[in-house]
Design a protein around this motif. Structure first.
Motif, PDB file in Angstrom:
ATOM      1  N   ARG A 104      10.110  -7.861  -3.519  1.00  0.00           N
ATOM      2  CA  ARG A 104      10.789  -7.343  -4.723  1.00  0.00           C
ATOM      3  C   ARG A 104       9.909  -6.335  -5.448  1.00  0.00           C
ATOM      4  O   ARG A 104      10.385  -5.340  -5.984  1.00  0.00           O
ATOM      5  CB  ARG A 104      11.189  -8.494  -5.639  1.00  0.00           C
ATOM      6  N   ARG A 105       8.608  -6.598  -5.465  1.00  0.00           N
ATOM      7  CA  ARG A 105       7.686  -5.667  -6.130  1.00  0.00           C
ATOM      8  C   ARG A 105       7.663  -4.325  -5.403  1.00  0.00           C
ATOM      9  O   ARG A 105       7.503  -3.277  -6.028  1.00  0.00           O
ATOM     10  CB  ARG A 105       6.275  -6.269  -6.177  1.00  0.00           C
ATOM     11  N   LEU A 106       7.851  -4.384  -4.088  1.00  0.00           N
ATOM     12  CA  LEU A 106       7.915  -3.152  -3.299  1.00  0.00           C
ATOM     13  C   LEU A 106       9.059  -2.259  -3.782  1.00  0.00           C
ATOM     14  O   LEU A 106       8.991  -1.040  -3.692  1.00  0.00           O
ATOM     15  CB  LEU A 106       8.122  -3.546  -1.831  1.00  0.00           C
ATOM     16  N   LYS A 107      10.083  -2.890  -4.329  1.00  0.00           N
ATOM     17  CA  LYS A 107      11.219  -2.131  -4.892  1.00  0.00           C
ATOM     18  C   LYS A 107      11.010  -1.846  -6.375  1.00  0.00           C
ATOM     19  O   LYS A 107      11.958  -1.506  -7.078  1.00  0.00           O
ATOM     20  CB  LYS A 107      12.517  -2.907  -4.682  1.00  0.00           C
ATOM     21  N   ARG A 108       9.775  -2.042  -6.858  1.00  0.00           N
ATOM     22  CA  ARG A 108       9.390  -1.646  -8.207  1.00  0.00           C
ATOM     23  C   ARG A 108       9.845  -2.580  -9.321  1.00  0.00           C
ATOM     24  O   ARG A 108       9.840  -2.196 -10.488  1.00  0.00           O
ATOM     25  CB  ARG A 108       9.877  -0.217  -8.510  1.00  0.00           C
ATOM     26  N   LEU A 130       9.733   8.789 -16.124  1.00  0.00           N
ATOM     27  CA  LEU A 130       8.894   7.617 -16.380  1.00  0.00           C
ATOM     28  C   LEU A 130       8.716   6.757 -15.141  1.00  0.00           C
ATOM     29  O   LEU A 130       9.425   6.896 -14.148  1.00  0.00           O
ATOM     30  CB  LEU A 130       9.511   6.786 -17.508  1.00  0.00           C
ATOM     31  N   ASP A 131       7.760   5.864 -15.242  1.00  0.00           N
ATOM     32  CA  ASP A 131       7.479   4.866 -14.228  1.00  0.00           C
ATOM     33  C   ASP A 131       8.794   4.228 -13.718  1.00  0.00           C
ATOM     34  O   ASP A 131       9.613   3.790 -14.525  1.00  0.00           O
ATOM     35  CB  ASP A 131       6.632   3.803 -14.956  1.00  0.00           C
ATOM     36  N   PRO A 132       8.999   4.181 -12.387  1.00  0.00           N
ATOM     37  CA  PRO A 132      10.253   3.606 -11.875  1.00  0.00           C
ATOM     38  C   PRO A 132      10.479   2.149 -12.308  1.00  0.00           C
ATOM     39  O   PRO A 132      11.612   1.696 -12.380  1.00  0.00           O
ATOM     40  CB  PRO A 132      10.112   3.683 -10.357  1.00  0.00           C
ATOM     41  N   GLU A 186       0.805  -1.235   0.000  1.00  0.00           N
ATOM     42  CA  GLU A 186       0.000   0.000   0.000  1.00  0.00           C
ATOM     43  C   GLU A 186       0.835   1.281   0.000  1.00  0.00           C
ATOM     44  O   GLU A 186       0.541   2.203  -0.783  1.00  0.00           O
ATOM     45  CB  GLU A 186      -0.977  -0.044   1.179  1.00  0.00           C
ATOM     46  N   PRO A 187       1.897   1.390   0.818  1.00  0.00           N
ATOM     47  CA  PRO A 187       2.660   2.651   0.814  1.00  0.00           C
ATOM     48  C   PRO A 187       3.231   2.991  -0.561  1.00  0.00           C
ATOM     49  O   PRO A 187       3.363   4.157  -0.911  1.00  0.00           O
ATOM     50  CB  PRO A 187       3.802   2.382   1.811  1.00  0.00           C
ATOM     51  N   GLU A 188       3.537   1.989  -1.363  1.00  0.00           N
ATOM     52  CA  GLU A 188       4.136   2.241  -2.686  1.00  0.00           C
ATOM     53  C   GLU A 188       3.077   2.357  -3.783  1.00  0.00           C
ATOM     54  O   GLU A 188       3.202   3.142  -4.710  1.00  0.00           O
ATOM     55  CB  GLU A 188       5.121   1.105  -3.010  1.00  0.00           C
ATOM     56  N   TYR A 189       2.005   1.557  -3.668  1.00  0.00           N
ATOM     57  CA  TYR A 189       1.048   1.473  -4.778  1.00  0.00           C
ATOM     58  C   TYR A 189      -0.341   2.025  -4.460  1.00  0.00           C
ATOM     59  O   TYR A 189      -1.224   2.001  -5.320  1.00  0.00           O
ATOM     60  CB  TYR A 189       0.928   0.019  -5.272  1.00  0.00           C
TER      61      TYR A 189
END
Ligand code: GLN
Length: 295
Positions: free
Chosen positions: A70-74, A211-213, A22-25
């Motif tokens: 890992r997704r939390l790191k984009r 752009l998107d990270p 949630e904090p990232e997305y």
């Protein structure tokens, strides 16, 4: 960081992972969590609703939370799961290749349309910058008489493309060659391709930062193309006449606000019957033109 008391039912795992993401997305966190869990369990995202009370084994659970971190790191979901659907086909995707984009399906549709109008057999196609091979493989699968030469400057990318062609069962219809644009392609006396197709890098250097990270994980060479984003498209268009039969077609994907410059470039290189196609967002995305032949 897991909450100890929760059980490992699908619904609980999704709840927990969504809170973590949630904090990232923000409001997309649950969509991200669903995409990852569906990939880990090998089912579709909608199946997760039906399976919400199902218990998930510890191996799957651990794998899931590892990927959530890992997704939390984009890191893009396609790289986490190792594959990406494109044109109804599942493609292997590694960080050596650009992740197939939905807008590129438009280029495949246009190329199939073009192929369907070419009377000769086999229809000879050259692809510049094949990356994952998604365009060449989709064309080979859907056009029975296409014979494709697919190139890329990156040898690791070509390995992924070969693997995709093999998995989909079209390896006999595609030849892969490492080449920087046309450097390793023989033109013959008059050029012998019926069509050249490419999704080249076209992002302007100054736009890369905004752009998107997620894009930071993708090969830069597949995305960035100088000040105007035309560093690859320019030599690609001006080199094409040497390799096309007169009447042959060049079809390219391109970026925002590039359609006028690319149209001019195509006209200056003896292409006519230009057509520009809009993607599903309503943006100019693909151009095609017919080579008039030399004077
Ligand atoms: N459409 C891609 C993006 O903006 C760019 C792909 C490309 O440069 N060929 O992410």
């Amino acid at each position: 960081m897991r909450i100890a008391e929760t059980t490992d039912k699908v619904a609980n795992l999704l709840f927990e992972a969504s809170a973590r993401l949630e904090p990232e997305y923000g409001s997309d966190a649950s969509i991200e969590a669903r995409a990852i869990l569906a990939g880990v369990l090998g089912c579709g995202t909608t199946d997760l609703f039906l399976r919400s009370r199902e218990e998930v084994g510890p191996l799957f659970r651990d794998r899931f939370f590892e990927l959530v971190e890992r997704r939390l790191k984009r890191e893009p979901v396609a790289y986490l799961l190792g594959s990406m659907p494109f044109f109804g086909i599942e493609f292997v995707a590694t960080p050596d290749v650009l992740i197939p984009r939905p807008e590129t399906e438009l280029l495949v549709e246009c190329a199939l349309e073009i192929l369907s109008r070419i009377p000769v057999n086999p229809k000879r196609v050259l692809e510049i910058g094949t990356g994952s091979g998604c365009i060449a493989v989709a064309l080979a699968l859907r056009s029975s008489s296409a014979s494709i030469l697919a190139t890329d400057v990156s040898s690791p990318a070509l390995n992924v493309a070969r693997e995709n062609a093999r998995r989909v069962g079209v390896a006999d219809k595609i030849q892969f060659t490492q080449s920087n644009l046309y450097t390793e392609i023989s033109s013959g006396k008059t050029g012998h391709f019926d069509m050249i197709v490419s999704n080249p890098p076209y992002v302007r250097t100054r736009e890369m930062r905004g752009l998107d990270p997620d894009l930071g994980y993708e090969p830069r060479v597949a995305l960035e193309a100088g000040e105007q984003g035309l560093d690859v498209i320019c030599p690609l268009v001006s080199g094409a006449p040497r390799f096309l039969k007169p009447g042959g077609i060049l079809a390219l994907e391109f970026g925002i606000d590039q359609s006028n410059l690319i149209s001019e470039l195509m006209v200056a290189n003896r292409f006519d019957k230009l057509m520009i196609h809009k993607d599903f967002r309503g943006l100019d995305r693909v151009i095609q033109g017919e080579y008039r032949g030399s004077i």
